[in-house]
Motif scaffolding. Structure first.
Motif, PDB file in Angstrom:
ATOM      1  N   VAL A 183       0.838  -1.202   0.000  1.00  0.00           N
ATOM      2  CA  VAL A 183       0.000   0.000   0.000  1.00  0.00           C
ATOM      3  C   VAL A 183       0.872   1.251   0.000  1.00  0.00           C
ATOM      4  CG1 VAL A 183      -1.586   1.377   1.402  1.00  0.00           C
ATOM      5  CG2 VAL A 183      -2.016  -1.065   1.058  1.00  0.00           C
ATOM      6  N   GLU A 184       1.876   1.265   0.866  1.00  0.00           N
ATOM      7  CA  GLU A 184       2.732   2.445   0.985  1.00  0.00           C
ATOM      8  C   GLU A 184       3.439   2.756  -0.336  1.00  0.00           C
ATOM      9  OE1 GLU A 184       5.963   4.281   4.185  1.00  0.00           O
ATOM     10  OE2 GLU A 184       5.446   2.161   4.252  1.00  0.00           O
ATOM     11  N   ALA A 185       3.764   1.716  -1.089  1.00  0.00           N
ATOM     12  CA  ALA A 185       4.452   1.909  -2.369  1.00  0.00           C
ATOM     13  C   ALA A 185       3.571   2.602  -3.393  1.00  0.00           C
ATOM     14  CB  ALA A 185       4.913   0.556  -2.915  1.00  0.00           C
ATOM     15  N   GLN A 188     -10.091  12.857  14.147  1.00  0.00           N
ATOM     16  CA  GLN A 188      -9.069  12.417  13.196  1.00  0.00           C
ATOM     17  C   GLN A 188      -9.403  12.895  11.794  1.00  0.00           C
ATOM     18  OE1 GLN A 188      -7.996   8.252  13.137  1.00  0.00           O
ATOM     19  NE2 GLN A 188      -6.461   8.588  11.558  1.00  0.00           N
ATOM     20  N   LEU A 189     -10.681  12.810  11.429  1.00  0.00           N
ATOM     21  CA  LEU A 189     -11.069  13.245  10.093  1.00  0.00           C
ATOM     22  C   LEU A 189     -10.808  14.735   9.904  1.00  0.00           C
ATOM     23  CD1 LEU A 189     -12.301  12.521   7.358  1.00  0.00           C
ATOM     24  CD2 LEU A 189     -14.556  13.012   8.339  1.00  0.00           C
ATOM     25  N   ARG A 190     -11.047  15.532  10.922  1.00  0.00           N
ATOM     26  CA  ARG A 190     -10.762  16.973  10.826  1.00  0.00           C
ATOM     27  C   ARG A 190      -9.297  17.200  10.442  1.00  0.00           C
ATOM     28  NH1 ARG A 190     -14.717  20.253  12.754  1.00  0.00           N
ATOM     29  NH2 ARG A 190     -16.071  19.452  14.418  1.00  0.00           N
ATOM     30  N   GLU A 191      -8.396  16.470  11.122  1.00  0.00           N
ATOM     31  CA  GLU A 191      -6.982  16.647  10.850  1.00  0.00           C
ATOM     32  C   GLU A 191      -6.616  16.110   9.469  1.00  0.00           C
ATOM     33  OE1 GLU A 191      -2.862  15.161  12.839  1.00  0.00           O
ATOM     34  OE2 GLU A 191      -4.279  16.169  14.195  1.00  0.00           O
ATOM     35  N   LEU A 192      -7.244  15.019   9.065  1.00  0.00           N
ATOM     36  CA  LEU A 192      -6.984  14.460   7.742  1.00  0.00           C
ATOM     37  C   LEU A 192      -7.405  15.440   6.652  1.00  0.00           C
ATOM     38  CD1 LEU A 192      -6.250  12.221   5.754  1.00  0.00           C
ATOM     39  CD2 LEU A 192      -8.489  11.191   6.187  1.00  0.00           C
ATOM     40  N   VAL A 193      -8.568  16.042   6.811  1.00  0.00           N
ATOM     41  CA  VAL A 193      -9.045  17.010   5.829  1.00  0.00           C
ATOM     42  C   VAL A 193      -8.105  18.209   5.753  1.00  0.00           C
ATOM     43  CG1 VAL A 193     -10.877  18.704   5.382  1.00  0.00           C
ATOM     44  CG2 VAL A 193     -11.460  16.313   5.843  1.00  0.00           C
ATOM     45  N   ALA A 194      -7.619  18.658   6.908  1.00  0.00           N
ATOM     46  CA  ALA A 194      -6.652  19.766   6.915  1.00  0.00           C
ATOM     47  C   ALA A 194      -5.379  19.383   6.170  1.00  0.00           C
ATOM     48  CB  ALA A 194      -6.339  20.174   8.350  1.00  0.00           C
ATOM     49  N   SER A 195      -4.937  18.130   6.334  1.00  0.00           N
ATOM     50  CA  SER A 195      -3.750  17.660   5.618  1.00  0.00           C
ATOM     51  C   SER A 195      -4.014  17.616   4.117  1.00  0.00           C
ATOM     52  CB  SER A 195      -3.343  16.270   6.120  1.00  0.00           C
ATOM     53  OG  SER A 195      -2.966  16.306   7.479  1.00  0.00           O
ATOM     54  N   MET A 196      -5.215  17.190   3.721  1.00  0.00           N
ATOM     55  CA  MET A 196      -5.558  17.171   2.304  1.00  0.00           C
ATOM     56  C   MET A 196      -5.519  18.576   1.726  1.00  0.00           C
ATOM     57  SD  MET A 196      -8.718  14.428   2.133  1.00  0.00           S
ATOM     58  CE  MET A 196      -8.810  14.522   0.348  1.00  0.00           C
ATOM     59  N   ARG A 197      -6.091  19.525   2.455  1.00  0.00           N
ATOM     60  CA  ARG A 197      -6.115  20.911   1.978  1.00  0.00           C
ATOM     61  C   ARG A 197      -4.687  21.441   1.791  1.00  0.00           C
ATOM     62  NH1 ARG A 197     -11.334  21.825   0.336  1.00  0.00           N
ATOM     63  NH2 ARG A 197     -12.853  21.692   2.045  1.00  0.00           N
ATOM     64  N   ALA A 198      -3.794  21.025   2.679  1.00  0.00           N
ATOM     65  CA  ALA A 198      -2.417  21.516   2.640  1.00  0.00           C
ATOM     66  C   ALA A 198      -1.518  20.679   1.736  1.00  0.00           C
ATOM     67  CB  ALA A 198      -1.838  21.550   4.050  1.00  0.00           C
ATOM     68  N   GLY A 199      -2.020  19.537   1.272  1.00  0.00           N
ATOM     69  CA  GLY A 199      -1.186  18.642   0.469  1.00  0.00           C
ATOM     70  C   GLY A 199      -0.064  18.031   1.270  1.00  0.00           C
ATOM     71  N   GLU A 200      -0.313  17.764   2.555  1.00  0.00           N
ATOM     72  CA  GLU A 200       0.707  17.226   3.455  1.00  0.00           C
ATOM     73  C   GLU A 200       0.351  15.810   3.895  1.00  0.00           C
ATOM     74  OE1 GLU A 200       1.834  21.527   5.525  1.00  0.00           O
ATOM     75  OE2 GLU A 200       0.696  20.018   6.645  1.00  0.00           O
ATOM     76  N   ARG A 201       1.373  15.002   4.161  1.00  0.00           N
ATOM     77  CA  ARG A 201       1.130  13.650   4.661  1.00  0.00           C
ATOM     78  C   ARG A 201       0.437  13.727   6.014  1.00  0.00           C
ATOM     79  NH1 ARG A 201       2.315   8.504   4.128  1.00  0.00           N
ATOM     80  NH2 ARG A 201       3.825   8.706   2.429  1.00  0.00           N
ATOM     81  N   PRO A 202      -0.674  13.022   6.200  1.00  0.00           N
ATOM     82  CA  PRO A 202      -1.373  13.056   7.485  1.00  0.00           C
ATOM     83  C   PRO A 202      -0.725  12.127   8.498  1.00  0.00           C
ATOM     84  CG  PRO A 202      -2.551  11.640   5.975  1.00  0.00           C
ATOM     85  CD  PRO A 202      -1.397  12.224   5.194  1.00  0.00           C
ATOM     86  N   GLY A 226       1.787   6.155   6.168  1.00  0.00           N
ATOM     87  CA  GLY A 226       3.190   5.892   5.876  1.00  0.00           C
ATOM     88  C   GLY A 226       3.897   5.214   7.035  1.00  0.00           C
ATOM     89  N   ALA A 227       5.138   5.649   7.292  1.00  0.00           N
ATOM     90  CA  ALA A 227       5.928   5.053   8.369  1.00  0.00           C
ATOM     91  C   ALA A 227       5.245   5.225   9.719  1.00  0.00           C
ATOM     92  CB  ALA A 227       7.321   5.679   8.390  1.00  0.00           C
ATOM     93  N   ASP A 228       4.549   6.348   9.901  1.00  0.00           N
ATOM     94  CA  ASP A 228       3.868   6.600  11.172  1.00  0.00           C
ATOM     95  C   ASP A 228       2.714   5.630  11.374  1.00  0.00           C
ATOM     96  OD1 ASP A 228       3.260   8.123  13.558  1.00  0.00           O
ATOM     97  OD2 ASP A 228       1.607   9.026  12.447  1.00  0.00           O
ATOM     98  N   GLY A 229       2.021   5.278  10.315  1.00  0.00           N
ATOM     99  CA  GLY A 229       0.927   4.323  10.430  1.00  0.00           C
ATOM    100  C   GLY A 229       1.408   2.884  10.547  1.00  0.00           C
ATOM    101  N   ARG A 230       2.622   2.609  10.058  1.00  0.00           N
ATOM    102  CA  ARG A 230       3.158   1.249  10.054  1.00  0.00           C
ATOM    103  C   ARG A 230       3.649   0.810  11.425  1.00  0.00           C
ATOM    104  NH1 ARG A 230       7.794  -1.939   9.043  1.00  0.00           N
ATOM    105  NH2 ARG A 230       7.582  -3.424   7.315  1.00  0.00           N
ATOM    106  N   THR A 231       4.028   1.739  12.285  1.00  0.00           N
ATOM    107  CA  THR A 231       4.733   1.397  13.525  1.00  0.00           C
ATOM    108  C   THR A 231       3.932   0.478  14.428  1.00  0.00           C
ATOM    109  OG1 THR A 231       5.885   2.312  15.439  1.00  0.00           O
ATOM    110  CG2 THR A 231       3.972   3.533  14.664  1.00  0.00           C
ATOM    111  N   SER A 232       2.612   0.687  14.506  1.00  0.00           N
ATOM    112  CA  SER A 232       1.797  -0.174  15.374  1.00  0.00           C
ATOM    113  C   SER A 232       1.684  -1.582  14.809  1.00  0.00           C
ATOM    114  CB  SER A 232       0.406   0.437  15.566  1.00  0.00           C
ATOM    115  OG  SER A 232       0.510   1.685  16.195  1.00  0.00           O
ATOM    116  N   LEU A 233       1.541  -1.680  13.479  1.00  0.00           N
ATOM    117  CA  LEU A 233       1.462  -2.998  12.857  1.00  0.00           C
ATOM    118  C   LEU A 233       2.781  -3.745  13.027  1.00  0.00           C
ATOM    119  CD1 LEU A 233      -0.696  -4.557  11.209  1.00  0.00           C
ATOM    120  CD2 LEU A 233       0.544  -3.850   9.152  1.00  0.00           C
ATOM    121  N   GLU A 234       3.898  -3.033  12.942  1.00  0.00           N
ATOM    122  CA  GLU A 234       5.194  -3.667  13.141  1.00  0.00           C
ATOM    123  C   GLU A 234       5.339  -4.166  14.576  1.00  0.00           C
ATOM    124  OE1 GLU A 234      10.013  -2.851  12.740  1.00  0.00           O
ATOM    125  OE2 GLU A 234       8.616  -1.167  12.629  1.00  0.00           O
ATOM    126  N   LEU A 235       4.855  -3.396  15.534  1.00  0.00           N
ATOM    127  CA  LEU A 235       4.919  -3.849  16.932  1.00  0.00           C
ATOM    128  C   LEU A 235       4.094  -5.118  17.129  1.00  0.00           C
ATOM    129  CD1 LEU A 235       5.736  -3.496  19.896  1.00  0.00           C
ATOM    130  CD2 LEU A 235       3.735  -2.002  20.173  1.00  0.00           C
TER     131      LEU A 235
END
Length: 395
Positions: free
Chosen positions: A131-133, A319-333, A337-346
């Protein structure tokens, strides 16, 4: 990647992050989590002029048509690819079982849509890496995982205090998801199976508290663990315990259980100058947090720690509020990515440590490791057992 480039694997050009218009959203899966959590969050932001739900998708035509009719959604589909082609949503909210998340997330990303995917993100680290790729490299689209316990005023306040070391260094922590699930719960055919549920309480229940613990304490270094099937006749575990050492040197115990009649979700962090504790069940507000100062801490300083600000409970909406703000800014929420992977890796590390009786280091589970492609890692006694063919029995 510029916003006019074509994303790999798709013929559609990515549009610039939405500005000056509502974000067009689609809901995939019209079951309980879609109806009860994702749609209300999207509807609230629609009231505020941020979003509009333009479509919903479900394999059950009757269910999706009723879902759309009841909620004023204009387009109902049973085919995800068709919906993506015809509606071209900016955001796809995925509320389907974990085994479908990889395929559906990749399809949405290739169509140029950002993704908000319910936990657990995907069944394996290999799936997550795939997915990340597919994500955009600069400005999106990105796929964010629902880890709503990170969000809200309480976790934000404590995260800041810990980052600033206002209460001193974190030293000892405890993370507890001790819930109760009876035999009727596991009578549902897809539960308790690696292929369909992805794991036991470590994967499907405790993931939220462990994700919040990591969000507060930062990267982990090593894990030791034990797991068992003490009550339920299932493929996965029904209880696990783990010891975690963080890069900071802090040490934590983690307990994930579906055997506990007195249900609670708890995080406790002992710092040099105070203990922080969160006690709740499925969501928290400011009142669920408690800070106990160590002897000798000045009263005015301890009082300042107690100022959480306006109460904003953890929720899908925050969470959705922050995600929408990231979309507006074109920034990774956050939580992608790596931040979302850390819990699955644990979680993969907890399973590997428990099933192989070894200490697992952060970053150790990669391509070629059996726990990269299956949470059970093919471990004897834990991997699913293939049914014996009739001719083999007769032979």
């Amino acid at each position: 990647m510029s916003t006019s480039e074509t994303h790999p694997g798709t013929s559609q050009a990515l549009s610039a992050p939405p500005a000056g218009r509502r974000i067009r959203a689609a809901v995939i899966g019209t079951g309980a989590i879609g109806r009860g959590s994702h749609l209300p969050a999207l509807a609230r932001l629609a009231e505020e002029g941020e979003t509009e739900v333009v479509a919903a998708v479900d394999i059950d035509a009757t269910a999706v048509e009723e879902f759309c009719r009841a909620n004023g959604i204009p387009h109902a589909y049973t085919d995800l690819e068709q919906m993506l082609r015809e509606q071209r949503p900016d955001l796809v909210s995925i509320c389907t079982p974990p085994t479908l998340h990889r395929e559906q997330t990749i399809a949405a990303l290739r169509a140029g849509a950002w993704v908000w995917c319910e936990k657990p993100p995907v069944p394996t680290l290999a799936d997550y890496d795939a997915v990340e790729a597919e994500e955009g490299k600069d400005g999106g689209p990105y796929a964010s995982i629902v880890f709503q316990h990170r969000f809200g005023s309480g976790s934000r306040h404590i995260r800041r205090l810990l980052a600033e070391q206002a209460m001193g260094r974190p030293l000892v922590a405890h993370c507890q998801t001790t819930w109760y699930r009876d035999t009727a719960y596991y009578a549902v055919p897809w539960r308790g199976r690696w292929a369909t549920e992805g794991g036991g309480p470590a994967m499907g229940h405790g993931i939220h508290q462990m994700d919040l613990l990591l969000d507060l304490l930062g990267p982990w270094r090593e894990v030791r663990a034990m797991a068992g099937r003490l009550v339920h006749d299932v493929e996965t575990e029904d209880v696990s315990t783990a010891l975690i050492r963080f890069e900071s040197g802090a040490m934590a115990t983690v307990v994930n259980s579906v055997l506990s009649p007195d249900e609670v979700s708890r995080i406790r962090i002992d710092c040099e100058r105070a203990t922080v504790e969160l006690t709740h069940l499925y969501g928290h507000s400011n009142a669920n947090w408690r800070i106990t100062p160590a002897p000798g801490v000045p009263g005015d300083e301890a009082a300042a720690w107690q100022d959480f600000g306006a109460d904003v409970p953890s929720s899908h909406l925050e969470q959705l509020r922050e995600l929408v703000a990231s979309m507006r800014a074109g920034e990774r929420p956050r939580s992608s990515g790596a931040d979302g992977r850390t819990s699955l890796e644990l979680i993969a590390a907890i399973y590997k440590a428990a099933f192989t009786d070894t200490t697992v280091k952060a970053g150790e589970i990669g391509p070629g490791d059996p726990f990269h492609t299956a949470m059970h890692g093919g471990a004897p006694g834990w991997a699913p057992v293939a049914p014996v063919a009739a001719e083999e029995v007769s032979a």
